[in-house]
Design a protein around this motif. Structure first.
Motif, PDB file in Angstrom:
ATOM      1  N   LEU A 410      31.721  46.516  47.164  1.00  0.00           N
ATOM      2  CA  LEU A 410      30.343  46.736  47.593  1.00  0.00           C
ATOM      3  C   LEU A 410      29.416  45.655  47.067  1.00  0.00           C
ATOM      4  CD1 LEU A 410      30.031  50.596  47.018  1.00  0.00           C
ATOM      5  CD2 LEU A 410      30.490  49.395  49.164  1.00  0.00           C
ATOM      6  N   THR A 411      29.679  45.192  45.852  1.00  0.00           N
ATOM      7  CA  THR A 411      28.865  44.172  45.210  1.00  0.00           C
ATOM      8  C   THR A 411      29.663  42.880  45.085  1.00  0.00           C
ATOM      9  OG1 THR A 411      27.740  45.889  43.931  1.00  0.00           O
ATOM     10  CG2 THR A 411      27.482  43.609  43.192  1.00  0.00           C
ATOM     11  N   SER A 412      29.068  41.774  45.467  1.00  0.00           N
ATOM     12  CA  SER A 412      29.748  40.494  45.390  1.00  0.00           C
ATOM     13  C   SER A 412      29.919  40.060  43.945  1.00  0.00           C
ATOM     14  CB  SER A 412      28.949  39.433  46.148  1.00  0.00           C
ATOM     15  OG  SER A 412      29.569  38.167  46.068  1.00  0.00           O
ATOM     16  N   GLY A 413      31.105  39.535  43.614  1.00  0.00           N
ATOM     17  CA  GLY A 413      31.364  39.051  42.272  1.00  0.00           C
ATOM     18  C   GLY A 413      30.787  37.662  42.062  1.00  0.00           C
ATOM     19  N   ASN A 414      30.840  37.185  40.835  1.00  0.00           N
ATOM     20  CA  ASN A 414      30.335  35.843  40.508  1.00  0.00           C
ATOM     21  C   ASN A 414      31.340  35.139  39.604  1.00  0.00           C
ATOM     22  OD1 ASN A 414      29.986  37.414  38.251  1.00  0.00           O
ATOM     23  ND2 ASN A 414      27.913  36.694  37.778  1.00  0.00           N
ATOM     24  N   GLY A 415      32.581  35.123  40.040  1.00  0.00           N
ATOM     25  CA  GLY A 415      33.646  34.585  39.224  1.00  0.00           C
ATOM     26  C   GLY A 415      33.592  33.076  39.036  1.00  0.00           C
ATOM     27  N   VAL A 416      34.200  32.615  37.941  1.00  0.00           N
ATOM     28  CA  VAL A 416      34.337  31.187  37.689  1.00  0.00           C
ATOM     29  C   VAL A 416      35.402  30.629  38.625  1.00  0.00           C
ATOM     30  CG1 VAL A 416      34.993  29.449  35.978  1.00  0.00           C
ATOM     31  CG2 VAL A 416      33.659  31.458  35.284  1.00  0.00           C
ATOM     32  N   ALA A 417      35.081  29.545  39.321  1.00  0.00           N
ATOM     33  CA  ALA A 417      36.015  28.966  40.287  1.00  0.00           C
ATOM     34  C   ALA A 417      37.327  28.569  39.616  1.00  0.00           C
ATOM     35  CB  ALA A 417      35.382  27.759  40.960  1.00  0.00           C
ATOM     36  N   LEU A 418      38.417  28.876  40.283  1.00  0.00           N
ATOM     37  CA  LEU A 418      39.746  28.584  39.749  1.00  0.00           C
ATOM     38  C   LEU A 418      40.195  27.205  40.234  1.00  0.00           C
ATOM     39  CD1 LEU A 418      42.087  29.731  38.098  1.00  0.00           C
ATOM     40  CD2 LEU A 418      42.983  30.744  40.203  1.00  0.00           C
ATOM     41  N   THR A 419      40.401  26.282  39.304  1.00  0.00           N
ATOM     42  CA  THR A 419      40.811  24.930  39.640  1.00  0.00           C
ATOM     43  C   THR A 419      42.220  24.659  39.122  1.00  0.00           C
ATOM     44  OG1 THR A 419      39.943  23.988  37.576  1.00  0.00           O
ATOM     45  CG2 THR A 419      38.418  24.162  39.447  1.00  0.00           C
ATOM     46  N   SER A 420      42.808  23.572  39.580  1.00  0.00           N
ATOM     47  CA  SER A 420      44.157  23.227  39.137  1.00  0.00           C
ATOM     48  C   SER A 420      44.185  22.934  37.642  1.00  0.00           C
ATOM     49  CB  SER A 420      44.690  22.031  39.924  1.00  0.00           C
ATOM     50  OG  SER A 420      43.821  20.916  39.787  1.00  0.00           O
ATOM     51  N   SER A 421      43.088  22.372  37.109  1.00  0.00           N
ATOM     52  CA  SER A 421      43.056  22.085  35.668  1.00  0.00           C
ATOM     53  C   SER A 421      42.994  23.370  34.858  1.00  0.00           C
ATOM     54  CB  SER A 421      41.854  21.187  35.337  1.00  0.00           C
ATOM     55  OG  SER A 421      40.638  21.806  35.719  1.00  0.00           O
ATOM     56  N   ILE A 422      42.268  24.380  35.364  1.00  0.00           N
ATOM     57  CA  ILE A 422      42.228  25.679  34.677  1.00  0.00           C
ATOM     58  C   ILE A 422      43.600  26.330  34.716  1.00  0.00           C
ATOM     59  CG2 ILE A 422      41.337  28.032  34.833  1.00  0.00           C
ATOM     60  CD1 ILE A 422      38.664  26.901  35.647  1.00  0.00           C
ATOM     61  N   LEU A 423      44.259  26.233  35.859  1.00  0.00           N
ATOM     62  CA  LEU A 423      45.604  26.790  35.975  1.00  0.00           C
ATOM     63  C   LEU A 423      46.566  26.112  35.014  1.00  0.00           C
ATOM     64  CD1 LEU A 423      45.830  27.048  39.851  1.00  0.00           C
ATOM     65  CD2 LEU A 423      46.011  28.981  38.276  1.00  0.00           C
ATOM     66  N   ALA A 424      46.500  24.790  34.947  1.00  0.00           N
ATOM     67  CA  ALA A 424      47.413  24.038  34.089  1.00  0.00           C
ATOM     68  C   ALA A 424      47.192  24.363  32.621  1.00  0.00           C
ATOM     69  CB  ALA A 424      47.239  22.545  34.323  1.00  0.00           C
ATOM     70  N   ALA A 425      45.932  24.648  32.280  1.00  0.00           N
ATOM     71  CA  ALA A 425      45.609  24.963  30.887  1.00  0.00           C
ATOM     72  C   ALA A 425      45.604  26.455  30.628  1.00  0.00           C
ATOM     73  CB  ALA A 425      44.241  24.381  30.530  1.00  0.00           C
ATOM     74  N   GLY A 426      45.987  27.227  31.653  1.00  0.00           N
ATOM     75  CA  GLY A 426      45.857  28.680  31.613  1.00  0.00           C
ATOM     76  C   GLY A 426      46.389  29.347  30.371  1.00  0.00           C
ATOM     77  N   MET A 427      47.623  29.048  30.020  1.00  0.00           N
ATOM     78  CA  MET A 427      48.242  29.763  28.913  1.00  0.00           C
ATOM     79  C   MET A 427      47.652  29.375  27.573  1.00  0.00           C
ATOM     80  SD  MET A 427      52.215  30.100  30.112  1.00  0.00           S
ATOM     81  CE  MET A 427      52.296  28.549  30.976  1.00  0.00           C
ATOM     82  N   SER A 428      47.213  28.135  27.432  1.00  0.00           N
ATOM     83  CA  SER A 428      46.622  27.741  26.158  1.00  0.00           C
ATOM     84  C   SER A 428      45.200  28.258  26.028  1.00  0.00           C
ATOM     85  CB  SER A 428      46.630  26.216  26.015  1.00  0.00           C
ATOM     86  OG  SER A 428      45.924  25.614  27.078  1.00  0.00           O
ATOM     87  N   SER A 429      44.447  28.234  27.138  1.00  0.00           N
ATOM     88  CA  SER A 429      43.060  28.690  27.081  1.00  0.00           C
ATOM     89  C   SER A 429      42.957  30.203  27.006  1.00  0.00           C
ATOM     90  CB  SER A 429      42.287  28.192  28.310  1.00  0.00           C
ATOM     91  OG  SER A 429      42.813  28.750  29.487  1.00  0.00           O
ATOM     92  N   SER A 430      43.995  30.903  27.477  1.00  0.00           N
ATOM     93  CA  SER A 430      43.923  32.361  27.490  1.00  0.00           C
ATOM     94  C   SER A 430      44.002  32.964  26.103  1.00  0.00           C
ATOM     95  CB  SER A 430      45.046  32.938  28.361  1.00  0.00           C
ATOM     96  OG  SER A 430      46.307  32.693  27.772  1.00  0.00           O
ATOM     97  N   ALA A 431      44.440  32.191  25.133  1.00  0.00           N
ATOM     98  CA  ALA A 431      44.564  32.720  23.784  1.00  0.00           C
ATOM     99  C   ALA A 431      43.216  33.177  23.237  1.00  0.00           C
ATOM    100  CB  ALA A 431      45.171  31.674  22.858  1.00  0.00           C
ATOM    101  N   SER A 432      42.139  32.496  23.648  1.00  0.00           N
ATOM    102  CA  SER A 432      40.821  32.861  23.150  1.00  0.00           C
ATOM    103  C   SER A 432      39.989  33.580  24.190  1.00  0.00           C
ATOM    104  CB  SER A 432      40.070  31.600  22.714  1.00  0.00           C
ATOM    105  OG  SER A 432      39.952  30.702  23.803  1.00  0.00           O
ATOM    106  N   SER A 433      40.639  33.892  25.322  1.00  0.00           N
ATOM    107  CA  SER A 433      39.914  34.534  26.417  1.00  0.00           C
ATOM    108  C   SER A 433      40.284  35.990  26.521  1.00  0.00           C
ATOM    109  CB  SER A 433      40.240  33.826  27.736  1.00  0.00           C
ATOM    110  OG  SER A 433      39.720  34.530  28.824  1.00  0.00           O
ATOM    111  N   THR A 434      39.310  36.840  26.760  1.00  0.00           N
ATOM    112  CA  THR A 434      39.556  38.263  26.913  1.00  0.00           C
ATOM    113  C   THR A 434      38.944  38.736  28.217  1.00  0.00           C
ATOM    114  OG1 THR A 434      39.566  38.627  24.542  1.00  0.00           O
ATOM    115  CG2 THR A 434      39.153  40.544  25.939  1.00  0.00           C
ATOM    116  N   ALA A 435      39.761  39.375  29.035  1.00  0.00           N
ATOM    117  CA  ALA A 435      39.225  39.936  30.275  1.00  0.00           C
ATOM    118  C   ALA A 435      38.392  41.149  29.925  1.00  0.00           C
ATOM    119  CB  ALA A 435      40.368  40.330  31.218  1.00  0.00           C
ATOM    120  N   SER A 436      37.121  41.095  30.265  1.00  0.00           N
ATOM    121  CA  SER A 436      36.243  42.197  29.893  1.00  0.00           C
ATOM    122  C   SER A 436      36.558  43.439  30.678  1.00  0.00           C
ATOM    123  CB  SER A 436      34.785  41.789  30.134  1.00  0.00           C
ATOM    124  OG  SER A 436      34.567  41.569  31.504  1.00  0.00           O
TER     125      SER A 436
END
Length: 465
Positions: A410-436
């Motif tokens: 019903l409400t449009s999200g405002n997500g951060v765009a997913l890029t190839s660099s984010i994907l490539a760094a996904g596992m390392s960056s996720s260590a400090s990231s928490t899905a709210s």
């Protein structure tokens, strides 16, 4: 970058004289057969497409594909817990007569891979047939020589399931080639997305699933063409909020045809830890893994952990069990139930009571079940109840799964765009990231699983298989 969309359809989980409890019991029982094999011992150049999926009876997400040089159409179930793509072939001895059948004689691109009869077993029954290949188009992308199981017979359980849901077959999207039936080579179970990637059509080799929490099913509207979205090589930022937490895919032990146990990377499985219900930390199996499966409705936990959850719920509300092991709670006290929290990889996630309780006009049912007898206690399954809450990225290019809080439809999200660099760094960056674990909207809460208006109106956001 080019992008387009394909819709997923959904139909009601409850129909006719079937009650919500009976419907969920049937889906719970199906998990045992589906997971019988679980052992008890780059570049920014992306060709992207998006497909809407149809909400089929509130119990499954289906999409349209075309097969053959003459584009014969089929309505198939999207299943991340299996790898084989199958459709019924003309002359099938036990398939829904009102369904679609593939006519091999009219497709010039059709070729038999192996005429040997093989069987594929699912939670909702079994099919048998032979492997062939043909051109397959989905969401505007065409995979050449796609391996397909040409089904010549369905057992009575599968026949009934397909007749009820109005589907033709299953589109398996498991992580990697996978759970091979006796005598079948890995080539024959190559998923369509892996095939598209190998042909250079998906430079960013990932797909995303979003389930529309506001999808509406009624007695007179048995499917909703806006049941969800599957996208290839791109993530729609309006369908999620914030950024992704990425978790590495891990190998799981399975029992192969010889009866021996092997550890392979077949399922979209991730490491899990730190599970709690409210303020109570739960005692869980060591080396816990969770399989993310769009073809399973509930959360499947080991019996010991589930018992701890139920014990904690009993401090807040009355809880009674059904004959098949499901649990019914007092609808008037759902809002007072505790939050179910857990860690996947190094990121924290949670499900509120409105997320994990399935409701209709008569019952409120805990959306958790015990793992099938004999299955390893440290291999849990998270189905639709989890995936409704979290927009999911299945990234076979980087061998990881990403999660972000999903928009409610019903409400449009405002997500951060997913890029190839984010994907490539996904596992390392996720260590400090928490899905709210942002609070679901009122619409989301109403549509947690199945909500009936009167006797047969279902507001569902549940994939099944």
């Amino acid at each position: 970058m080019r992008s387009s969309s394909v819709s997923l359809s959904r139909r009601p989980l409850v129909s006719g004289d079937t009650s919500l409890i009976e419907a969920l019991e049937a889906k719970a029982n199906a998990v045992a057969a589906k997971y019988a094999a679980l052992s008890s011992s780059s570049s920014d150049r992306v060709v992207s497409r998006r497909a809407y999926v149809t909400n089929v009876q509130g119990s499954a997400l289906f999409t349209n594909v075309s097969v053959g040089s003459n584009n014969q159409n089929f309505f198939v179930d999207v299943d991340t817990g299996s790898a084989v793509f199958w459709i019924p072939v003309k002359g099938c001895s036990q398939c829904p007569p009102s369904g679609n059948f593939f006519n091999t004689a009219t497709s010039s691109s059709y070729s038999v891979i192996d005429s040997t009869t093989v069987e594929e077993d699912y939670g909702s029954g079994a099919v048998e047939g032979y492997f062939a290949s043909d051109t397959t188009t989905w969401a505007g992308l065409t995979a050449k020589s796609q391996p397909i199981l040409m089904v010549t017979a369905e057992d009575s359980t599968m026949l009934s399931e397909m007749e009820t849901e109005g589907g033709d077959g299953i589109l398996g999207l498991a992580y990697d080639g996978g759970l091979i039936s006796p005598g079948i080579s890995s080539t024959e179970s190559t998923t369509i997305l892996a095939n598209l990637a190998s042909q250079g059509l998906l430079t960013n080799s990932y797909f995303c699933l979003w389930f529309n929490q506001s999808s509406v099913i009624t007695n007179t509207k048995l499917n909703d063409p806006n049941g969800g979205v599957i996208s290839f090589g791109t993530a729609d930022t309006t369908l999620y909020t914030g950024s992704f937490s990425f978790v590495p895919v891990v190998s799981t032990p399975i029992t192969v045809s010889s009866g021996t146990s092997e550890t392979i990377t077949f399922y979209w499985a991730v490491d899990a830890s730190s599970v709690s219900i409210g303020t109570r930390a739960l005692t869980i199996p060591s080396s816990l893994q969770v399989i993310v499966d769009s073809g399973t409705t509930l959360l499947a936990l080991d019996s010991s952990t589930l018992s701890q959850v139920v014990t904690q719920l009993k401090t807040v509300t009355t809880v009674r069990s059904t004959t098949s092991g499901l649990y019914v709670v007092s609808c008037s006290q759902v809002s007072s139930l505790p939050t179910f929290s857990f860690t996947l990889g190094s990121s924290s996630f949670s499900l509120s009571p409105s997320d994990y309780i399935v409701t209709d006009d008569q019952y409120c049912i805990l959306g958790m079940m015990s793992l099938p007898t004999g299955q390893q206690s440290n291999l849990w399954i998270f189905g639709d109840i989890f995936m409704r809450k979290y927009f999911t990225v299945f990234d076979f290019g980087n061998k990881q799964v990403g999660f972000a809080v999903a928009s409610d439809g019903l409400t449009s999200g405002n997500g951060v765009a997913l890029t190839s660099s984010i994907l490539a760094a996904g596992m390392s960056s996720s260590a400090s990231s928490t899905a709210s674990s942002t609070k679901t909207s009122d619409a989301s809460a109403r549509n947690v699983g199945v909500s009936l208006l009167g006797v047969a109106v279902v507001l569902a956001c549940m994939l099944v298989w």
